[in-house]
Each structure stands twice: as C-alpha cells, then as structure tokens.
Design an enzyme around this catalytic site. Structure first.
Site, PDB file in Angstrom:
ATOM      1  N   HIS A 126       0.822  -1.221   0.000  1.00  0.00           N
ATOM      2  CA  HIS A 126       0.000   0.000   0.000  1.00  0.00           C
ATOM      3  C   HIS A 126       0.858   1.273   0.000  1.00  0.00           C
ATOM      4  CE1 HIS A 126      -3.396  -2.600   1.021  1.00  0.00           C
ATOM      5  NE2 HIS A 126      -2.709  -3.080   2.032  1.00  0.00           N
TER       6      HIS A 126
HETATM    7  C1  BDR Z   1      -2.956   1.042   5.221  1.00  0.00           C
HETATM    8  O1  BDR Z   1      -3.243   0.613   6.542  1.00  0.00           O
HETATM    9  C2  BDR Z   1      -2.059   0.316   7.226  1.00  0.00           C
HETATM   10  O2  BDR Z   1      -2.189  -0.871   7.948  1.00  0.00           O
HETATM   11  C3  BDR Z   1      -0.964   0.282   6.203  1.00  0.00           C
HETATM   12  O3  BDR Z   1       0.258   0.739   6.744  1.00  0.00           O
HETATM   13  C4  BDR Z   1      -1.454   1.181   5.105  1.00  0.00           C
HETATM   14  O4  BDR Z   1      -1.072   2.516   5.329  1.00  0.00           O
HETATM   15  C5  BDR Z   1      -3.557   0.061   4.241  1.00  0.00           C
HETATM   16  O5  BDR Z   1      -4.960  -0.009   4.420  1.00  0.00           O
END
Ligand code: BDR
Ligand code: CA
Length: 309
Positions: free
Chosen positions: A235
């Site tokens: 992500h």
């Molecule tokens: C986002 O949520 C967090 O757990 C990750 O670091 C990322 O920024 C993904 O949904």
C-alpha cells in the site's frame, strides 16, 4: 528532485515506503513525522527512528505527532497485520537519534513555508487535518499531498472501510474536502501493487537492507495467506513510487466523501465521479511488473553497507 515529508505510522509497508524513498535519488526526504495508527504513537515513533538508523540516515529529522484520532479513539489497531512491534518482529538497530523537540504538525508547517514540499501521508490523516486547522497558511503552501487511504472496492479493516480512513474518518474527511492538490491511492490501486512470495525472497538476497525488508514482508505474507490472499499488497510504497515514476499509476479524477457515522460503514469512502465535483487524482491502474521491478532495483542499489550518497 522532489522534496518530501513522509507522515506515517510504521507499520511494515510504511517501513518499505520510507526505505524506498531514502533509496531514490529523485526524492529528498526532508523529514519523517509519525502518527498513531498501525500501533501506538510511541511505537510508530520508535520504529521510524529504527528505520532511519538502519538506513544510516539519522540526520533526517523525525517528529512525533498525534497520539490518537481527532474525535473517537478506536478500540483496535493493526498489530495483527504488522506484529506487536509494528515491524514484523524483525530485529532492527537501536536508534541513537531522538525525535526532534517539535510536534509533527509544527515541523511540517515550518518546512512547508521554507521550500516547496510534497507531503506523503501514509497513515491515518490526523496530523494533516490538524495542520489544516492550526496552520492553514502553511498548509496552503504544500505543493502536493499524496495519500494512501480509502477504497472504492470495499474495506480491509471492516467490510466497508480501509484502515487509514477508518482509524480517523473525521481527519480523512477534512483532508479530502480541503481543496489541496491531492493524489490518493486507495485499495483500488494498492491491491494491484502486490509482491509475490518469490519476489519477497528475491528481495531478501540483495543485501543487508533487502534482507531486513524481506524479513518484515514474510510476516505480511503469512498474514495475507491466513486471510486467503496471495502475495502482499504494498500500500504505502505505491504512494512513494508514483512520485519516483508517475507512469506507474494511471490516475482518474474523483471526489471522495467519508462516512463519519458510528455504524458499520464508519470510515467508508464514497468515490464520486460526478463531472462537476472532481477535486482529487485517484489511483486507478497500476503497472505491477514495473512497480515490482522498481522496488527490487532500489533495494538492490542500497548494497550491503547502507544507502548510496
Ligand atoms: C494502510 O493501513 C495500514 O495498515 C498500512 O500501513 C497502510 O497505510 C492500508 O490499508
Ligand atoms: Ca501506513
């Protein structure tokens, strides 16, 4: 070279995003700021310092920010996804540096008026919303904000909501409606930005920092497998990667509204494509092979003894 501040909650994918940024000559990391999210603020701050130490970049200032969401403290974090320490339980150097003696929001405001700055926000948007409220003139000087958050394809923390938007929906709403020049990668894009188990293993062979990255990502792979998914979604690194190479992500124009009610849809993001309301560049299509190749190339360039330059 693009001057960036990374506002984050490390977090395994935050860690990869930070290391990718530090490894990329196209980017100048002016500061790291931390927020509560994946794990507590104390831990995200300690993790940010450990990552800078790992990279030999204790010179980059790190400021701690908000330790809770703007309005409603949530009853869970993401330690199931990132491990109790937030970084997959891998061993990382003990930092010699300390956080700077300034709140994250004050540091961002100061740096933003100094020189053109892009803010890369890959955690809950609490610090950014507070910046808008407390320092609107400085916030207006931010050249661009790139956010990882939201989803038009269902959630990852609840059926409706993506984690960053869910953790602080009031902040996300404030930022998405701010009118700032904003680019968002939501789950629509980041679920395309995956690394396979084989790609993670290859990353583990390219040197000291690649080995640490692979160690963290194995934890994420195990979690994804338990959830019935193959590969690990990168992500936060996608938000950095699109600054390194904009051609990796095809953007479309949208508006985003955030559900701030207390029911089961809390934190859901409604992606609005009405032609009269288009204010946000939203990640639609990811060139996955080239994204994966970029990560591999940049971690390989770190060599065995730390970062170039
Ligand atoms: C986002 O949520 C967090 O757990 C990750 O670091 C990322 O920024 C993904 O949904
Ligand atoms: Ca994050």
């Amino acid at each position: 070279m693009t001057r960036i501040i990374i506002d984050c909650d490390p977090g395994i994918d935050d860690a990869i995003a930070i290391l990718l940024a530090l490894a990329s000559p196209e980017l100048d990391v002016a500061a790291i700021t931390t927020v509560a999210g994946n794990v507590s603020l104390d831990r995200t701050t300690a993790n940010g310092l450990r990552l800078l130490e790992l990279a030999g970049r204790g010179d980059v200032p790190l400021a701690a920010g908000c330790d809770r969401p703007l309005v409603r403290v949530s009853d869970r974090d993401a330690s199931e996804v990132h491990a109790v320490d937030g970084l997959g339980g891998v061993s990382l150097p003990r930092p010699t540096a300390r956080p700077v003696d300034e709140h994250a929001v004050e540091l961002i405001a100061r740096l933003a008026v100094e020189r053109p700055t892009t803010l890369v926000a890959v955690g809950p948007l609490t610090n950014v919303a507070l910046l808008l409220a407390r320092h609107p003139a400085a916030a207006a000087r931010i050249e661009r904000i790139v956010v990882m958050g939201g989803s038009g394809v269902g959630g990852n923390v609840t059926p409706a909501a993506e984690f960053n938007a869910w953790f602080d929906p009031e902040a996300a709403s404030r930022v998405f409606s701010s009118g700032m020049p904003i680019t968002v990668v939501g789950l629509d894009a980041t679920h395309q930005a995956t690394l396979s188990a084989a790609e993670v293993e290859r990353l583990g062979t390219v040197g000291r920092i690649g080995a640490v990255a692979a160690g963290m990502l194995r934890f994420s792979l195990d979690f994804a497998e338990r959830e019935g998914r193959e590969g690990v979604a990168m992500h936060d690194p996608l938000a950095v990667a699109l600054l390194v190479d904009p051609s990796l992500v095809t953007l479309e124009q949208v508006a985003i509204e955030v559900e701030c009610g207390l029911g089961p849809a809390r934190g859901a993001t409604i992606i609005d494509r009405a032609p009269s309301r288009l204010t946000i560049d939203y990640g639609a299509i990811v060139d996955r092979p080239r994204f994966a190749a970029l990560l591999h190339e940049r971690f390989a360039a770190l060599g065995t003894d730390g970062l170039p330059g």
